[in-house]
Scaffold this active site. Structure first.
Site, short mmCIF file in Angstrom:
data_model
loop_
_atom_site.label_atom_id
_atom_site.label_comp_id
_atom_site.label_asym_id
_atom_site.label_seq_id
_atom_site.Cartn_x
_atom_site.Cartn_y
_atom_site.Cartn_z
N HIS A 62 0.83 -1.21 0.00
CA HIS A 62 0.00 0.00 0.00
C HIS A 62 0.86 1.25 0.00
CE1 HIS A 62 -3.06 -2.91 1.16
NE2 HIS A 62 -3.95 -2.02 0.78
N SER A 75 9.11 2.09 8.17
CA SER A 75 8.30 0.86 8.22
C SER A 75 8.26 0.33 9.65
CB SER A 75 8.83 -0.19 7.24
OG SER A 75 10.15 -0.59 7.55
N ASP A 113 12.07 6.92 11.09
CA ASP A 113 10.83 7.26 11.81
C ASP A 113 10.48 6.19 12.86
OD1 ASP A 113 8.46 8.87 12.18
OD2 ASP A 113 7.32 7.34 11.12
N GLU A 151 11.27 2.20 21.21
CA GLU A 151 10.66 3.53 21.16
C GLU A 151 10.07 3.87 22.51
OE1 GLU A 151 7.84 3.56 17.93
OE2 GLU A 151 9.39 3.14 16.43
N HIS A 162 8.09 8.33 15.11
CA HIS A 162 7.05 7.41 14.60
C HIS A 162 5.77 8.18 14.23
CE1 HIS A 162 5.77 2.93 14.75
NE2 HIS A 162 5.10 3.57 13.79
N ILE A 163 5.96 9.19 13.39
CA ILE A 163 4.83 10.04 13.00
C ILE A 163 4.43 9.85 11.54
CG2 ILE A 163 5.10 11.92 14.68
CD1 ILE A 163 6.73 13.30 12.24
N GLY A 164 4.99 8.81 10.90
CA GLY A 164 4.71 8.61 9.47
C GLY A 164 3.22 8.65 9.16
N GLY A 165 2.44 8.00 10.00
CA GLY A 165 1.00 7.92 9.72
C GLY A 165 0.18 8.90 10.53
#
Ligand code: NAI
Length: 403
Positions: A155, A233, A258, A263, A286-289
Site C-alpha cells: 500500500h 516501516s 521514523d 521507542e 514514529h509520525i509517518g502515519g
C-alpha cells in the site's frame, strides 16, 4: 434488533466523523474522551452493543467475559494488541482496525524526507536556528533524475512510487510477491539488485522474521556510495549500529528514520538513539502515519466496517474472525451464525433447516481453526423461528438476524 436500537460507545477521543457517520446510519452513539480503565469498562459496557477504542484502552479477557453480549469491536488505529483477540473470537466477536488509512500520510513523509536529505535541510535548519549561515551548494542535489529503490511494494510503497515518478525520479522496487509495476517503475529480482542502483532506498515491509535486520552491514555495503536510506516501516528492519558506521564513513550520505527498535512508550519518556547528533540524519518520533487526515480516514474506515457487519453481516477486514463479504439481498432475511468449528455442526444446522422446510436463497460459510461463520438468506417468514432453533444448538456461539 434494528440498527436504531443498537448502542455504540466510542472512547479515547475517536475522530468525530465516526460518530457522525454511525448516527447517520441510525445507530445510537456515545463518545467519551479518555481511555477507560478495566473496572470502568466492566461498568460501562453492559449498556452497549459495540465498542470502539484506540490504542490505550485494553479489552482484556476479563472485560470480554463480563460482556459476552458485545457484537463487534473496532480499533480506530492500526494495532490490535490491546484487545484479547483470541477471547473475542471465541465469543464470536469480530475485531476491526484500519490498517491502511494512513498510507498516503506515510508516503508524503517519505517524499519530504528524500528532498530534505538531498538538500541537508535538517542540518541547515538547525544551524540557522543557532545563527550559523551555511550558504553552500556542496553536496546539495535535486531529486529529479535520481533512482529511488522501494523495498516492499504494498500500500505505502506503491504510493511512494507514484508520487516519486511525478517528481521525475526513476523508480525500482523489490517485493517478495510479484507486483504489477505502476507507471514506469521496474521490479528488481533481488534486494541486492535494487541496492546497487538506488540513490535513495526506502523501506516499506512489514515486521516479520524475514524482514528482521534485513538492512544490515552487508546490505548497506551493497548500497551506492553517497546514497540515502529511509525507514518509516518498522524499527526491527534496520540494524542501527551498522547504519551508524556507514554514516560515519560517509558511504551512506544521510538517513531519515521514523521507527526504532526501542521507542518511548509515551511522550513523557526520553528518546535515545545512537543516531543522535550525526550529520544529515533526520529522526522523527514514529509520525509517518500521524496526520489529521489519517485520523479522519481511520474514523471513516472503522465506522464503515461496523456498518457492514451490523447491517449486512460482512466481516471482511476483521483480524480475528473468518472473513465473509456479501452482497445485500433484497426480499429475504439474513441470518448470521457463529459456531464452534467442529465436525458435524453444519449437519446439525442443515438438519434444522430441512426440518423447518426453510427455503435458503443464499448461503456463505467461512471458517478458521476454531470457529465457523455462516450467513444465510432465508425467507422472512421462517427466519425468526429458524434463528431461535439454530441458536439453541450446543455448539452455536451466537446467532442473530441482521434484516
Ligand atoms: P503492505 O502489507 O501493504 O505492504 C508490504 C509489502 O511488503 C507487501 O507487498 C509484501 O509483499 C512486501 N514484503 C513482505 N516481506 C518482504 C520482504 N522480505 N522483502 C520485500 N518485500 C516484502 O503494508 P503497508 O501498509 O504498505 O505498510 C508497510 C510498513 O509500513 C509496515 O511495516 C507498517 O507497519 C509500516 N507503517 C508505518 C507507519 C508509520 O507511522 N511510520 C504507518 C503505517 C504503516
Amino acid at each position: 434488533m434494528t440498527a436504531n436500537a443498537l448502542k455504540i460507545l466510542l472512547v479515547e477521543n475517536i475522530h468525530p466523523v465516526a460518530k457522525e457517520t454511525l448516527m447517520a446510519e441510525g445507530f445510537h452513539v456515545d463518545l467519551i474522551t479518555h481511555a477507560p480503565s478495566e473496572s470502568e469498562l466492566i461498568q460501562l459496557l453492559p449498556k452497549y452493543d459495540v465498542v470502539g477504542i484506540r490504542s490505550k484502552t485494553e479489552l482484556t479477557a476479563e472485560v470480554l467475559s463480563k460482556n459476552p453480549h458485545l457484537l463487534t469491536i473496532g480499533c480506530f488505529c492500526i494495532g490490535t494488541n490491546q484487545v484479547n483477540l483470541q477471547s473475542a473470537r471465541e465469543k464470536g466477536v469480530p475485531v476491526f482496525n484500519a490498517p491502511h488509512s494512513n498510507t498516503r500520510s506515510v508516503a508524503e513523509l517519505v517524499i519530504a524526507e528524500m528532498i530534505s536529505l538531498s538538500r541537508q535541510l535538517g542540518d541547515r535548519n538547525t544551524k540557522a536556528h543557532v545563527g550559523d549561515w551555511v550558504k553552500s551548494a556542496e553536496g546539495a542535489k535535486e531529486v529529479r533524475g535520481k533512482t529511488l529503490g522501494i523495498v516492499g511494494y504494498g500500500h505505502i510503497g506503491s504510493q511512494v512510487s507514484v508520487l516519486a515518478e511525478a517528481m521525475g525520479l526513476k523508480v525500482v522496487f523489490f517485493d517478495v510477491v510479484k507486483k504489477l509495476p505502476l507507471g514506469n517503475a521496474v521490479m528488481k529480482s533481488s534486494l541486492e539488485e535494487l541496492l546497487k542502483v538506488s540513490d535513495f532506498v526506502t523501506l516499506h515491509v512489514p515486521e516479520t522474521p524475514e524482514t528482521k535486520d534485513m538492512m544490515g552491514a552487508k546490505e548497506m555495503a551493497q548500497m551506492k556510495k553517497g546514497s540515502y536510506l529511509i525507514n518509516a516501516s518498522r524499527g526491527t528492519v534496520v540494524v542501527i549500529d551498522a547504519l551508524v558506521e556507514f554514516l560515519k564513513s560517509k558511504h551512506i550520505a544521510g538517513c531519515a528514520i521514523d521507527v526504532f527498535p526501542e521507542e518511548p512508550s509515551s511522550n513523557k519518556e526520553k528518546f535515545k538513539s545512537p543516531l543522535q547528533g550525526l550529520a544529515n540524519v533526520i529522526l522523527t518520533p514514529h509520525i509517518g502515519g500521524s496526520t489529521e487526515e489519517a485520523q479522519y480516514a481511520i474514523g471513516m474506515e472503522v465506522a464503515e466496517s461496523f456498518r457492514r457487519y451490523l447491517k449486512i453481516g460482512s466481516s471482511s477486514g476483521a483480524v480475528n474472525f473468518p472473513n465473509v463479504d456479501l452482497p445485500v439481498k433484497h426480499g429475504t432475511s439474513r441470518l448470521l451464525n457463529v459456531h464452534k468449528n467442529e465436525p458435524g455442526v453444519l449437519g446439525e444446522i442443515n438438519g434444522l433447516i430441512s426440518k423447518a422446510g426453510a427455503n435458503i436463497e443464499g448461503q456463505y460459510l467461512s471458517t478458521d481453526d476454531k470457529i465457523g461463520y455462516l450467513v444465510m438468506d432465508v425467507h422472512s417468514s421462517q427466519a425468526q423461528a429458524l434463528a431461535a432453533d439454530i441458536d439453541k444448538l450446543s455448539r452455536s456461539i451466537r446467532t442473530r438476524l441482521v434484516y
